[in-house]
Write a protein that holds these residues in place. Sequence first.
Motif, PDB file in Angstrom:
ATOM      1  N   THR A 130      68.189  -6.364  37.173  1.00  0.00           N
ATOM      2  CA  THR A 130      67.862  -6.451  35.753  1.00  0.00           C
ATOM      3  C   THR A 130      68.855  -5.579  34.977  1.00  0.00           C
ATOM      4  O   THR A 130      69.438  -4.632  35.545  1.00  0.00           O
ATOM      5  CB  THR A 130      66.434  -5.946  35.467  1.00  0.00           C
ATOM      6  N   ARG A 152      71.994  -6.924  28.833  1.00  0.00           N
ATOM      7  CA  ARG A 152      71.078  -8.036  28.509  1.00  0.00           C
ATOM      8  C   ARG A 152      71.782  -9.050  27.604  1.00  0.00           C
ATOM      9  O   ARG A 152      71.659 -10.255  27.781  1.00  0.00           O
ATOM     10  CB  ARG A 152      69.806  -7.511  27.850  1.00  0.00           C
ATOM     11  N   ASP A 189      68.378 -11.935  31.366  1.00  0.00           N
ATOM     12  CA  ASP A 189      67.403 -11.129  32.108  1.00  0.00           C
ATOM     13  C   ASP A 189      67.877 -10.661  33.478  1.00  0.00           C
ATOM     14  O   ASP A 189      67.292  -9.740  34.051  1.00  0.00           O
ATOM     15  CB  ASP A 189      66.099 -11.915  32.293  1.00  0.00           C
ATOM     16  N   ARG A 190      68.920 -11.287  34.025  1.00  0.00           N
ATOM     17  CA  ARG A 190      69.420 -10.930  35.360  1.00  0.00           C
ATOM     18  C   ARG A 190      70.937 -10.983  35.400  1.00  0.00           C
ATOM     19  O   ARG A 190      71.550 -11.906  34.890  1.00  0.00           O
ATOM     20  CB  ARG A 190      68.886 -11.905  36.426  1.00  0.00           C
ATOM     21  N   GLY A 195      71.469 -10.197  40.567  1.00  0.00           N
ATOM     22  CA  GLY A 195      70.012 -10.243  40.590  1.00  0.00           C
ATOM     23  C   GLY A 195      69.360  -9.024  39.981  1.00  0.00           C
ATOM     24  O   GLY A 195      68.155  -9.016  39.735  1.00  0.00           O
TER      25      GLY A 195
END
Length: 191
Positions: free
Chosen positions: A147, A135, A140-141, A145
């Motif tokens: 997480t 993170r 966030d990604r 794609g």
Amino acid sequence: MARAKSEERRGEILRAAVEVIAERGYRGASLGAVAERVGLTQQGLLHYFPTKEALLVAVLEERDRWDTGGGPRTSAEQWRLDLLASLVDYNAMRPGIVQTFSALLGESVTDGHPAREFFTERYAQVRAEMGAVLRAEFGDRLPSGLTPEAAAPLLVAVMDGLQYQWLLAPESVDMPGAFRAFLTLLRGPEH
């Protein structure tokens, strides 16, 4: 002075236990073999570690302290992807420690193994930490794609899986190089 001597002796015992476990595995390692290696009787060893299980957990905790430079791993600020690559480099220089960890990890999946709870809790903590690292690096990604929380178990699996492959075929598996290649996959083509 006595406390310092006691801590020094505990350190000797832990190093000897790592060696014995690396050579024989946890189940094959005995308190007597560890005691003999440090010049103690088994009864003398029990003064420092009252059970084989207590010694095992202390070995695992010490190994984690070695990995973090002595302090607890508590935040993504302490770990970054480049530092993880440095940890993989460091592990490549200490096959005995990696072998001990890997042997205990493999054995701990059996019911009733004394390290099972340690590894279960450790992996929950490490997945959370790796999610925080990802993170901090990507937001966030990830470029893929995913997480950070979805990618964290994959990151941990790659690190530990590479250790097993490297231990089995060190001449064929470039653990640090393969980990850096994985980081390139995580970061995507623009890095």
